[in-house]
Design a protein around this motif. Structure first.
Motif, mmCIF file in Angstrom:
data_model
loop_
_atom_site.group_PDB
_atom_site.id
_atom_site.type_symbol
_atom_site.label_atom_id
_atom_site.label_comp_id
_atom_site.label_asym_id
_atom_site.label_seq_id
_atom_site.Cartn_x
_atom_site.Cartn_y
_atom_site.Cartn_z
ATOM 1 N N ARG A 27 0.826 -1.194 0.000
ATOM 2 C CA ARG A 27 0.000 0.000 0.000
ATOM 3 C C ARG A 27 0.873 1.262 0.000
ATOM 4 N N GLN A 28 0.468 2.273 -0.750
ATOM 5 C CA GLN A 28 1.126 3.590 -0.792
ATOM 6 C C GLN A 28 2.441 3.631 -1.588
ATOM 7 N N VAL A 29 2.700 2.609 -2.437
ATOM 8 C CA VAL A 29 3.933 2.676 -3.244
ATOM 9 C C VAL A 29 3.706 3.389 -4.583
ATOM 10 N N GLY A 30 2.456 3.813 -4.855
ATOM 11 C CA GLY A 30 2.216 4.631 -6.046
ATOM 12 C C GLY A 30 1.496 3.932 -7.177
ATOM 13 N N LYS A 31 0.752 2.866 -6.877
ATOM 14 C CA LYS A 31 0.075 2.099 -7.929
ATOM 15 C C LYS A 31 -1.004 2.928 -8.627
ATOM 16 N N THR A 32 -1.848 3.606 -7.832
ATOM 17 C CA THR A 32 -2.957 4.389 -8.406
ATOM 18 C C THR A 32 -2.412 5.508 -9.292
ATOM 19 N N TRP A 33 -1.441 6.234 -8.778
ATOM 20 C CA TRP A 33 -0.841 7.333 -9.546
ATOM 21 C C TRP A 33 -0.274 6.816 -10.866
ATOM 22 N N LEU A 34 0.428 5.684 -10.793
ATOM 23 C CA LEU A 34 1.075 5.140 -11.990
ATOM 24 C C LEU A 34 0.044 4.746 -13.044
ATOM 25 N N LEU A 88 -8.154 3.110 -21.582
ATOM 26 C CA LEU A 88 -7.587 2.224 -20.559
ATOM 27 C C LEU A 88 -8.622 2.055 -19.451
ATOM 28 N N ILE A 89 -8.947 0.805 -19.124
ATOM 29 C CA ILE A 89 -9.898 0.502 -18.044
ATOM 30 C C ILE A 89 -9.099 0.186 -16.787
ATOM 31 N N ILE A 90 -9.310 0.980 -15.737
ATOM 32 C CA ILE A 90 -8.555 0.803 -14.488
ATOM 33 C C ILE A 90 -9.488 0.320 -13.386
ATOM 34 N N PHE A 91 -9.169 -0.833 -12.802
ATOM 35 C CA PHE A 91 -9.870 -1.332 -11.615
ATOM 36 C C PHE A 91 -8.932 -1.158 -10.425
ATOM 37 N N ASP A 92 -9.313 -0.284 -9.475
ATOM 38 C CA ASP A 92 -8.459 -0.062 -8.298
ATOM 39 C C ASP A 92 -9.109 -0.675 -7.051
ATOM 40 N N GLU A 93 -8.272 -1.020 -6.084
ATOM 41 C CA GLU A 93 -8.713 -1.709 -4.859
ATOM 42 C C GLU A 93 -9.559 -2.932 -5.229
ATOM 43 N N VAL A 94 -9.056 -3.671 -6.216
ATOM 44 C CA VAL A 94 -9.828 -4.798 -6.770
ATOM 45 C C VAL A 94 -9.915 -5.955 -5.777
ATOM 46 N N GLU A 99 -14.747 -11.121 -7.473
ATOM 47 C CA GLU A 99 -15.425 -11.460 -8.747
ATOM 48 C C GLU A 99 -14.862 -10.633 -9.898
ATOM 49 N N ALA A 100 -14.513 -9.360 -9.620
ATOM 50 C CA ALA A 100 -13.921 -8.519 -10.674
ATOM 51 C C ALA A 100 -12.550 -9.055 -11.060
ATOM 52 N N LEU A 101 -11.804 -9.501 -10.063
ATOM 53 C CA LEU A 101 -10.487 -10.091 -10.329
ATOM 54 C C LEU A 101 -10.642 -11.323 -11.218
ATOM 55 N N ASN A 102 -11.630 -12.136 -10.910
ATOM 56 C CA ASN A 102 -11.865 -13.362 -11.673
ATOM 57 C C ASN A 102 -12.362 -13.070 -13.083
ATOM 58 N N THR A 103 -13.054 -11.929 -13.245
ATOM 59 C CA THR A 103 -13.583 -11.545 -14.564
ATOM 60 C C THR A 103 -12.457 -11.285 -15.565
ATOM 61 N N LEU A 104 -11.262 -10.992 -15.077
ATOM 62 C CA LEU A 104 -10.138 -10.716 -15.990
ATOM 63 C C LEU A 104 -9.915 -11.877 -16.954
ATOM 64 N N TYR A 114 -9.795 -5.071 -25.368
ATOM 65 C CA TYR A 114 -9.917 -4.030 -24.337
ATOM 66 C C TYR A 114 -8.683 -4.087 -23.436
ATOM 67 N N HIS A 115 -8.163 -2.920 -23.104
ATOM 68 C CA HIS A 115 -6.955 -2.848 -22.260
ATOM 69 C C HIS A 115 -7.382 -2.648 -20.810
ATOM 70 N N VAL A 116 -7.177 -3.673 -19.985
ATOM 71 C CA VAL A 116 -7.637 -3.653 -18.594
ATOM 72 C C VAL A 116 -6.442 -3.780 -17.648
ATOM 73 N N ILE A 117 -6.416 -2.941 -16.622
ATOM 74 C CA ILE A 117 -5.322 -2.954 -15.652
ATOM 75 C C ILE A 117 -5.955 -2.886 -14.258
ATOM 76 N N ALA A 118 -5.456 -3.712 -13.328
ATOM 77 C CA ALA A 118 -6.053 -3.794 -11.996
ATOM 78 C C ALA A 118 -4.966 -3.712 -10.928
ATOM 79 N N ALA A 119 -5.332 -3.144 -9.786
ATOM 80 C CA ALA A 119 -4.378 -3.058 -8.675
ATOM 81 C C ALA A 119 -5.161 -2.972 -7.380
ATOM 82 N N GLY A 120 -4.439 -3.117 -6.277
ATOM 83 C CA GLY A 120 -5.092 -2.977 -4.980
ATOM 84 C C GLY A 120 -4.112 -3.233 -3.854
ATOM 85 N N SER A 121 -4.396 -2.644 -2.692
ATOM 86 C CA SER A 121 -3.520 -2.888 -1.552
ATOM 87 C C SER A 121 -3.802 -4.290 -1.008
ATOM 88 N N LEU A 122 -2.754 -4.931 -0.509
ATOM 89 C CA LEU A 122 -2.822 -6.299 0.012
ATOM 90 C C LEU A 122 -3.285 -7.302 -1.044
#
Length: 430
Positions: A27-34, A88-94, A99-104, A114-122
């Motif tokens: 968490r807080q290493v800059g994923k959302t910003w990036l 670009l489709i961004i899923f944050d705190e996925v 279920e959203a993670l599994n939808t990938l 479609y260009h999909v990118i996902a991230a989340g803490s922990l």
């Protein structure tokens, strides 16, 4: 701030075999910003969905498996068209919506244009569980705190330009050597957490940086207490808080009994795994032999734990900034320097570093390059004494041997001395 991982994202975008992308990192290493910066810079537009802030999003993924239908619904929520290859489709705190993670996987199979990118803490703790995400259906990139070179580019552009120009066997002029050592000392204090670096660039106030570090540690410890999985949150906290005292021992091997009197492996193994998966700690194993392949000789019951960010470790250890800046000797200097070196190497090698320890002494790190094994000695100052390291070299004659220290870049017999500030460039310099 520029991040090295940005070029990895560009490669992903241009790869015809691209799959939906997951960015892992503490968490807080800059994923959302990036992700947002990537969307702004490399696409016509981006749409951002945060599962922590938008509870109602979850129902879309709980009731739909068809990516086309999901895109239709997301288009309505975003209020703009989502176009293949252009948006670009961004899923944050996925992690809040498995279920959203599994939808990938359905995006990979049925709508990969479609260009999909996902991230989340922990997210790492979720991905480490079997069957929790579509294995083989996604690409994964790890994001860490800023490496020293990223920190240097953010804080001193002209010095970074010189750093970038350093090549193998190059003489580093003393004026630049001293300036880079000063930047290295600053990095030990500030670390690589983006919020700390931004604060330092804008305010140059070490007290403000220290306050941010204190708050970050509180956030992490709060995350542990909120954790409601099968791993005991109290034990996670105990392991996390024991890192400083474990590293301060002369033999830094992790001792379960130091976490809690009478503590055993079975009490804390899962807590350690959780912290490693969460990206909070880096674990390196002792090897029984310094031979290729290193992983075959791991002693799974002997390892060291290091913190993922040097600035947070300095803060947790309570080291006064003056001890680092005035080049004085202080109790925790060796472990702090080793943690720094590991942080610069972590994620940059095909095989993660190990260490070697037996009755005759210890080699701080052993690295695998192809079939070659490189022994590494780490010194916090200019000291050259390292009997175990020198004995190993005289007995085994490795093609390369590295000493990281504050001495200049030079060859000393069989040993290549690399200044600590060049740890991240080791591949290029050997």
């Amino acid at each position: 701030m520029k991040r090295n991982a940005f070029s990895e994202l560009v490669k992903w975008k241009n790869n015809p075999d691209r799959k939906p992308l997951i960015i892992r990192g503490a968490r807080q290493v800059g994923k959302t910003w990036l992700m947002k910066e990537f969307g702004k810079s490399c696409y016509e537009s981006f749409v951002y969905f945060n599962f922590d802030e938008m509870e109602e999003l979850k129902s879309i993924f709980e009731t739909n498996k068809n990516p086309q239908r999901i895109i239709e619904l997301l288009t309505l929520i975003a209020g703009e068209r989502i176009l293949p290859g252009e948006t670009l489709i961004i899923f944050d705190e996925v992690q809040e919506c498995p279920e959203a993670l599994n939808t990938l996987k359905y995006f990979k199979e049925k709508a990969n244009d479609y260009h999909v990118i996902a991230a989340g803490s922990l997210l790492g703790t979720l991905l480490s569980q079997p069957k929790s995400y579509p294995v083989g259906m996604v690409n994964i990139i790890d994001l860490y705190p800023l490496y020293f070179d990223e920190f240097l580019e953010a804080t001193d552009v002209s010095l970074f330009a010189y750093y970038e120009s350093i090549r193998k066997d190059q003489v580093i002029e003393e004026v630049f050597h001293n300036r880079l050592l000063e930047a290295y000392s600053n990095y030990l204090i500030i670390g690589g957490m983006p919020e700390c670096v931004v604060s330092w660039v804008n305010r140059k106030d070490p007290a403000a940086v220290s306050q941010i570090q204190r708050e970050l540690i509180e956030i992490y410890e709060n995350d542990f207490s909120k954790h409601n999985g099968k791993v005991n949150s109290g034990r996670i906290l105990m392991v996390f808080r024991s890192i400083v005292s474990q590293l301060a021992k002369s033999n830094e091997k992790f001792i379960y009994g130091s976490v809690r009197q009478g503590g055993r492996a079975r009490d804390f193994e899962e807590a350690i795994e959780w912290l490693v998966s969460a990206g909070m700690i880096n674990r390196i194993y002792n090897v029984s032999k310094i031979e290729h392949p290193l992983a075959a000789f791991d002693k799974l019951d002997q390892f060291k734990l290091f913190l993922f960010d040097i600035g947070l470790l300095k803060h947790m250890a309570g080291i006064d900034n003056s001890a680092i800046l005035l080049k004085s000797s202080y109790q925790f200097k060796g472990p702090l320097t080793e943690n720094y070196v590991l942080q610069q190497l972590h994620g940059r090698l095909d095989v993660e570093p190990r260490y070697f320890s037996d009755k005759s002494g210890e080699i701080d790190f052993v690295l695998q390059y192809g079939t070659e094994i490189v022994p590494v000695e780490v010194k916090g100052g200019e000291d050259k004494s390292a009997p175990s390291f020198k004995r190993y070299i005289s007995e085994h004659h490795p093609e390369h041997a590295v000493r990281f220290s504050k001495r200049g870049y030079r060859k000393d017999g069989n040993i290549t001395n690399i200044p600590l500030y060049l740890a991240g460039k080791m591949n290029e310099l050997l």
